[in-house]
Design a protein around this motif. Structure first.
Motif, short mmCIF file in Angstrom:
data_model
loop_
_atom_site.label_atom_id
_atom_site.label_comp_id
_atom_site.label_asym_id
_atom_site.label_seq_id
_atom_site.Cartn_x
_atom_site.Cartn_y
_atom_site.Cartn_z
N SER A 192 0.74 -1.20 -0.01
CA SER A 192 -0.06 0.02 -0.01
C SER A 192 0.87 1.36 0.05
O SER A 192 0.43 2.53 -0.13
CB SER A 192 -0.94 -0.21 1.26
OG SER A 192 -2.00 -1.13 1.26
N LEU A 209 -11.29 -2.86 3.40
CA LEU A 209 -11.80 -3.31 1.66
C LEU A 209 -10.87 -2.37 0.83
O LEU A 209 -10.32 -1.10 1.09
CB LEU A 209 -13.00 -2.51 1.75
CG LEU A 209 -14.39 -2.96 2.56
CD1 LEU A 209 -15.59 -2.19 2.31
CD2 LEU A 209 -14.53 -4.63 2.32
N ALA A 210 -10.65 -2.93 -0.38
CA ALA A 210 -9.59 -2.41 -1.25
C ALA A 210 -10.04 -1.01 -1.64
O ALA A 210 -9.08 -0.16 -1.83
CB ALA A 210 -9.54 -3.37 -2.46
N ASN A 211 -11.30 -0.77 -1.79
CA ASN A 211 -11.71 0.46 -2.10
C ASN A 211 -12.02 1.47 -1.11
O ASN A 211 -12.53 2.47 -1.35
CB ASN A 211 -13.05 0.15 -3.24
CG ASN A 211 -12.65 -0.49 -4.29
OD1 ASN A 211 -11.51 -0.34 -4.73
ND2 ASN A 211 -13.78 -1.23 -5.09
N GLY A 212 -11.72 1.25 0.24
CA GLY A 212 -12.10 1.68 1.23
C GLY A 212 -13.36 1.86 1.61
O GLY A 212 -14.32 1.17 1.16
N GLY A 213 -13.69 2.96 2.25
CA GLY A 213 -15.06 3.17 2.69
C GLY A 213 -15.71 2.54 4.05
O GLY A 213 -16.78 3.03 4.61
N ASP A 215 -13.88 1.39 7.86
CA ASP A 215 -12.58 1.20 8.52
C ASP A 215 -12.69 2.07 9.90
O ASP A 215 -13.87 2.55 10.19
CB ASP A 215 -11.65 2.41 7.89
CG ASP A 215 -9.97 2.19 8.30
OD1 ASP A 215 -9.74 1.37 9.10
OD2 ASP A 215 -9.19 3.01 8.05
N ALA A 247 -10.39 5.02 6.14
CA ALA A 247 -11.43 4.32 5.09
C ALA A 247 -11.03 4.85 3.80
O ALA A 247 -11.84 4.86 2.76
CB ALA A 247 -12.76 4.58 5.31
N ARG A 248 -9.53 5.28 3.38
CA ARG A 248 -9.33 5.68 2.36
C ARG A 248 -8.96 4.28 1.34
O ARG A 248 -8.59 3.17 1.97
CB ARG A 248 -7.78 6.47 2.57
CG ARG A 248 -8.01 7.73 2.96
CD ARG A 248 -6.70 8.44 3.14
NE ARG A 248 -6.78 9.64 3.87
CZ ARG A 248 -5.45 10.24 4.23
NH1 ARG A 248 -4.49 10.03 3.77
NH2 ARG A 248 -5.56 11.33 5.04
N ARG A 249 -9.13 4.54 0.05
CA ARG A 249 -8.79 3.51 -1.01
C ARG A 249 -7.35 3.12 -0.99
O ARG A 249 -6.60 3.95 -0.99
CB ARG A 249 -9.25 4.11 -2.31
CG ARG A 249 -9.11 3.12 -3.41
CD ARG A 249 -9.36 3.64 -4.83
NE ARG A 249 -9.02 2.62 -5.96
CZ ARG A 249 -9.80 1.96 -6.32
NH1 ARG A 249 -10.93 1.84 -6.01
NH2 ARG A 249 -9.42 0.88 -7.43
N GLY A 250 -7.09 1.79 -0.75
CA GLY A 250 -5.80 1.27 -0.57
C GLY A 250 -4.92 1.60 0.54
O GLY A 250 -3.91 1.28 0.32
N LYS A 251 -5.70 2.24 1.46
CA LYS A 251 -4.99 2.33 2.88
C LYS A 251 -5.68 1.61 4.10
O LYS A 251 -6.56 2.27 4.74
CB LYS A 251 -4.97 3.90 2.93
CG LYS A 251 -4.32 4.50 2.01
CD LYS A 251 -2.78 4.15 2.03
CE LYS A 251 -2.24 5.11 1.02
NZ LYS A 251 -0.67 4.77 0.71
#
Length: 272
Positions: A192, A209-213, A215, A247-251
């Motif tokens: 990441s 999740l890979a796409n975030g959202g 967390d 909840a950031r994408r890829g984080k």
């Protein structure tokens, strides 16, 4: 990772100790009253993309007055994150709130702390973002949450819960929120970039999740990441620790791998 890099990535507490940077929280219409500043600890994070938990659903959840979360490990001991407290020693400044999902409920159980044990390996390359808080009296009418002692359950889909922010940059919550996050392999987590390149595989576990959202976030620090064991009972496999933003994408979120430190936790608890 280096101490400075690690502190800058802490996303589970809003006010970090030892001069750490303030982390981003999650927003929600219902905001919990902010606790007054304490000499130990920091304000933590909340669940992003979550839904409200039902009363009694996760009875061992604990809210700590410095703004962190925790789980009732034993009737008189709360398991939380090391970065939520500043040192090992006598401490009567922390108030633990238990038994409710609504922090303003008149049914809330409130117990003061008497002592804190902070992991001796925190923060080092060994990892160990865990701490124990001894309460002034046992809470015998609230169930405890057992911890994983092997890596058997360090996989699958986990549940997280907390009173932290519900969106990056938001406020602490009045009601307990819950969400589910899937396991992410160490290799994928390290890929990441940024702070994740310094992940400690033997001491940390990633989920998200890979796409975030979805967390954990500021105010959730120290709270448990848990799942069902083979007997259908809840078991704590992680402790909310750090991550880049919320909840950031890829984080993904990074959690203390409880099974790695299970023996140390049990030994410390036996001495309290």
């Amino acid at each position: 990772m280096s101490t400075n890099t690690w502190f800058s990535a802490l996303k589970k507490s809003a006010i970090a100790i030892v001069g750490a940077a303030t982390m981003i929280g999650l927003a929600s219409p219902a905001t919990a009253e902010q606790p007054s500043g304490a000499p130990d600890g920091e304000v933590g994070t909340q669940v992003v993309g979550g839904t409200r938990a039902a009363q009694g659903e996760f009875p061992w959840m604990v809210r700590l007055s410095m703004g962190c979360g925790g789980a009732l490990y034993a009737p008189q001991i709360v398991l939380t994150a090391a970065h939520c407290v500043s040192r090992t020693g006598a401490n009567t400044s922390i108030t633990a709130t238990l038994g409710v999902v609504d922090l303003q409920s008149s049914s809330a159980i409130k117990v003061k702390s008497t002592y804190v044990h902070r992991s001796a390996t925190y923060p080092t390359a060994t990892g160990g973002d865990w701490a124990l808080i001894k309460l002034a009296s046992p809470v015998n009418n609230v169930p405890t949450l057992k911890i994983a002692t092997t890596k058997e359950y360090d996989n699958g889909t986990f549940t997280v819960a907390g009173w932290g922010a519900a969106s990056e940059g938001g406020a602490q919550q009045r009601y307990l929120l819950k969400a589910q996050v899937p396991f992410i392999s160490d290799s994928t987590c390290r890929a990441s970039g940024g702070s994740y390149g310094d992940l400690i595989p033997a001491a940390e576990i990633c989920a998200g999740l890979a796409n975030g959202g979805v967390d954990t976030c500021q105010g959730d620090s120290g709270g448990p990441m848990f799942r069902k064991d083979n007997a259908g009972q809840w078991i704590e496999v992680g402790i909310v620790s750090w991550g880049e933003g919320c909840a950031r994408r890829g984080k993904p979120g990074v959690y203390t791998e409880v099974s790695t430190f299970a023996k140390d936790i049990a030994a410390a608890a036996a001495r309290l």
